[in-house]
Design a protein around this motif. Structure first.
Motif, PDB file in Angstrom:
ATOM      1  N   UNK A  96       0.793  -1.238   0.000  1.00  0.00           N
ATOM      2  CA  UNK A  96       0.000   0.000   0.000  1.00  0.00           C
ATOM      3  C   UNK A  96       0.825   1.289   0.000  1.00  0.00           C
ATOM      4  N   UNK A 107      11.431  -7.402   6.456  1.00  0.00           N
ATOM      5  CA  UNK A 107      10.513  -8.182   7.304  1.00  0.00           C
ATOM      6  C   UNK A 107      10.642  -9.670   6.989  1.00  0.00           C
ATOM      7  N   UNK A 138       1.516   3.730  -6.595  1.00  0.00           N
ATOM      8  CA  UNK A 138       0.871   4.054  -7.867  1.00  0.00           C
ATOM      9  C   UNK A 138       0.747   5.552  -8.100  1.00  0.00           C
TER      10      UNK A 138
ATOM     11  N   UNK B   9      -8.617   2.686  -6.648  1.00  0.00           N
ATOM     12  CA  UNK B   9      -7.994   3.711  -5.798  1.00  0.00           C
ATOM     13  C   UNK B   9      -8.698   3.754  -4.445  1.00  0.00           C
ATOM     14  N   UNK B  12      -7.485   0.894  -2.385  1.00  0.00           N
ATOM     15  CA  UNK B  12      -6.148   1.175  -1.865  1.00  0.00           C
ATOM     16  C   UNK B  12      -6.231   2.198  -0.743  1.00  0.00           C
ATOM     17  N   UNK B  13      -7.169   3.145  -0.864  1.00  0.00           N
ATOM     18  CA  UNK B  13      -7.326   4.160   0.186  1.00  0.00           C
ATOM     19  C   UNK B  13      -7.749   3.493   1.488  1.00  0.00           C
ATOM     20  N   UNK B  15      -6.974   0.578   2.468  1.00  0.00           N
ATOM     21  CA  UNK B  15      -5.753  -0.018   3.047  1.00  0.00           C
ATOM     22  C   UNK B  15      -4.914   1.041   3.751  1.00  0.00           C
ATOM     23  N   UNK B  16      -4.846   2.238   3.124  1.00  0.00           N
ATOM     24  CA  UNK B  16      -4.011   3.300   3.700  1.00  0.00           C
ATOM     25  C   UNK B  16      -4.559   3.790   5.034  1.00  0.00           C
ATOM     26  N   UNK B  19      -3.089   2.769   8.414  1.00  0.00           N
ATOM     27  CA  UNK B  19      -1.849   3.317   8.956  1.00  0.00           C
ATOM     28  C   UNK B  19      -2.101   4.389  10.012  1.00  0.00           C
ATOM     29  N   UNK B 164      -4.338  -9.235  -3.558  1.00  0.00           N
ATOM     30  CA  UNK B 164      -3.384  -8.601  -4.473  1.00  0.00           C
ATOM     31  C   UNK B 164      -3.851  -8.762  -5.923  1.00  0.00           C
ATOM     32  N   UNK B 228       3.051  -8.263   9.086  1.00  0.00           N
ATOM     33  CA  UNK B 228       2.453  -6.948   9.326  1.00  0.00           C
ATOM     34  C   UNK B 228       3.520  -6.083   9.981  1.00  0.00           C
ATOM     35  N   UNK B 229       3.575  -4.802   9.545  1.00  0.00           N
ATOM     36  CA  UNK B 229       4.614  -3.922  10.068  1.00  0.00           C
ATOM     37  C   UNK B 229       4.380  -3.625  11.544  1.00  0.00           C
TER      38      UNK B 229
END
Lengths: 256, 270
Positions: A96, A107, A138, B9, B12-13, B15-16, B19, B164, B228-229
């Motif tokens: 993302x 990681x 993107x 989009x 994807x948003x 997903x963002x 954060x 994905x 995962x981060x």
């Protein structure tokens, strides 16, 4: 023992449809060398590169990275040693955000928390893309994508960098940026390119592939002076050697 | 083809949004997955003629959107996208179910209409909860949580690849459709014939693109596990979060709170 040496011996690759892409290719690239693999379309350049970190399995022949032969057992270690930047950055950037994408490799190496952040920040700073960390891939321009794709590989601290057409599809400014970046790296560098001026600028050694076989392997300056060889392999002299205005002849590869 | 691009989009948003830095985002993904699971079970298990019992469940998405600072309008628009499909599924309920349930003056409301509305509300609640889960946690973290909850890795990795693949497919579809539209000169462009060929090409192209992406992942040390981060552990806060929400959902499911309030109010004001 050095992990920076790439030794390819009698490599052959035949695709399932019977196409012989690589024929009995052998070469040895030593520590810190910058080597270009050039050739016309369909010469087998990308196929050859994909063998170097085990993305493709050889039909016959052997590849050694340092003292380690490439095999299924050694693949994880080899993939950490050989960093591969693909031709199309869209194939390489799939997370993302840019940060997530660069963090993907560290990681997978088992790093956590602060160590991952440090690696990502360092890699992005190295390619001058620190300000892009929070952006989705993107939304980046072609040049930015390419630099981030390089950062995704640098974050894994590879000893050898393999790049497939690093300057393809870039404008002249972005191309210059990538070239300056590549010059700064002290890794062993192997790349394919149709940008022969870049090859002349960056690589001391060039390997020409023609129909899957090595036609020449030697100093870049010498190879590009051989008009017959270039014509046989469907290549043209770099503009810098054709006396084109605006193209400097004073490159690393042609310096005495 | 703007709609496909816009949808990608938007995905994807979503997903963002994961954060974010709110306390809800910081919770262990397992707690959020379990709470969402209990919520969905409680909502779905309501009978098809239940309407009043469903309304209090809106407290969950409302509170989470506020706590996690999610853009309410964006989430509402995403949820609204599925409404045509839900209406299609329940379209024939009013036609086949003529059970008289309510009488308002001379108008009789049949079970078919009530079940259609109930289906609609339940879909809003459950899809909304799923969107909020992704918006506060991220798809990779949800899959990792599922794995840590005991779901076999093969399923969670499949889910991640499917996720994905949606992006790969949507990108290719928008490019191919644009090319077709531009050469159709405003007409149908050989209609179904060219469309079926386009779909076939899409399958093969996305297949190859997916293979290239997989190769790039392998080159960066991917061994079948997404990381995962955000690192977290299931602590007291997560336990309280899980127990409090779950108890509320079970209470809302077992007791007709809105009905009781209604009776109290109508008792006070005859």
């Amino acid at each position: 023992m050095s992990h920076h040496i790439v030794e390819v011996t009698h490599l052959q690759h035949i695709y399932p449809d019977g196409t012989i892409a690589i024929k009995d290719v052998s070469f040895c690239i030593t520590h810190g060398e910058s080597v270009a693999i050039i050739g016309a379309n369909g010469a087998g350049k990308s196929t050859l590169l994909q063998h170097l970190n085990g993305c493709l399995e050889a039909t016959s022949g052997q590849i050694r990275i340092g003292d380690t032969p490439l095999s299924k057992r050694t693949l994880p270690d080899i993939r950490r040693t050989v960093g591969m930047v693909f031709q199309n950055p869209d194939d390489q950037l799939f997370m993302p955000t840019v940060f997530d994408d660069v963090a993907f490799g560290p990681l997978n190496l088992g790093l956590e928390g602060m160590h991952v952040e440090k690696r990502v920040t360092e890699a992005l700073t190295q390619v001058g893309a620190g300000h892009l960390a929070t952006k989705p891939p993107y939304h980046l321009s072609g040049g930015e994508k390419k630099r981030v794709a390089i950062a995704t590989v640098l974050a894994m601290t590879p000893d050898i960098l393999v790049l497939d057409e690093p300057t393809s599809g870039l404008d002249s400014f972005a191309r210059r940026q990538i070239m300056s970046l590549l010059k700064e790296f002290h890794h062993t560098k192997i790349f394919t390119s149709h940008d022969l001026d870049m090859v002349l600028d960056i690589c001391q050694r060039t390997i020409i592939l023609h129909e899957g076989a090595i036609m020449a392997d030697g100093p870049t300056g010498e190879i590009f002076q051989n008009d017959d060889l270039l014509a046989t392999c469907h290549l043209e002299k770099p503009f810098a050697l054709q006396g084109c205005p605006g193209h400097s002849r004073d490159t690393d590869a042609t310096k005495p | 083809m703007m709609s496909i691009n816009a949808a990608v989009i938007d995905l994807k948003r979503l997903e963002l949004l994961a954060d974010g830095n709110t306390p809800t985002h910081a919770l262990d993904a397992r707690a959020k997955v379990l709470v969402t699971f209990v919520f969905i079970v409680c909502v779905v298990s309501c009978s098809r003629y239940e309407l009043t019992r469903l309304i209090p469940f809106f407290i969950f998405p409302t509170v989470l959107i506020a706590l996690a600072n999610l853009p309410a309008l964006f989430v509402a628009r995403k949820i609204a996208l599925i409404s045509p499909f839900v209406l299609m599924v329940g379209l024939f309920n009013p036609v086949f179910d003529h059970t008289d349930l309510y009488q308002i003056g001379h108008i009789t409301i049949t079970g078919g209409w009530i079940s259609l509305i109930s289906l609609f509300i339940r879909s809003l609640l459950t899809v909304g909860a799923a969107f909020i889960l992704i918006g506060t946690t991220g798809f990779a973290a949800v899959c990792q949580a599922l794995e840590r909850l005991g779901i076999p890795r093969i399923f969670t990795v499949q889910l991640l690849f499917l996720h994905r693949y949606i992006f790969v497919l949507a990108d290719e579809t928008s490019r191919a459709s644009r090319a077709r539209e531009l050469r159709s000169c405003g007409k149908k462009g050989f209609g179904v014939v060219s469309f079926s060929s386009l779909v076939g090409h899409l399958l093969l192209r996305t297949w190859h693109q997916a293979a290239r992406i997989h190769t790039a992942m392998l080159a960066r040390g991917f061994v079948g596990q997404f990381h995962a981060r955000r690192q977290s552990r299931f602590g007291v806060v997560e336990l309280c979060y899980l127990l409090s929400w779950s108890s509320l959902f079970i209470a809302l499911r077992l007791f007709d709170i809105t009905g009781t309030i209604g009776k109290v109010v109508t008792g006070i004001i005859p």
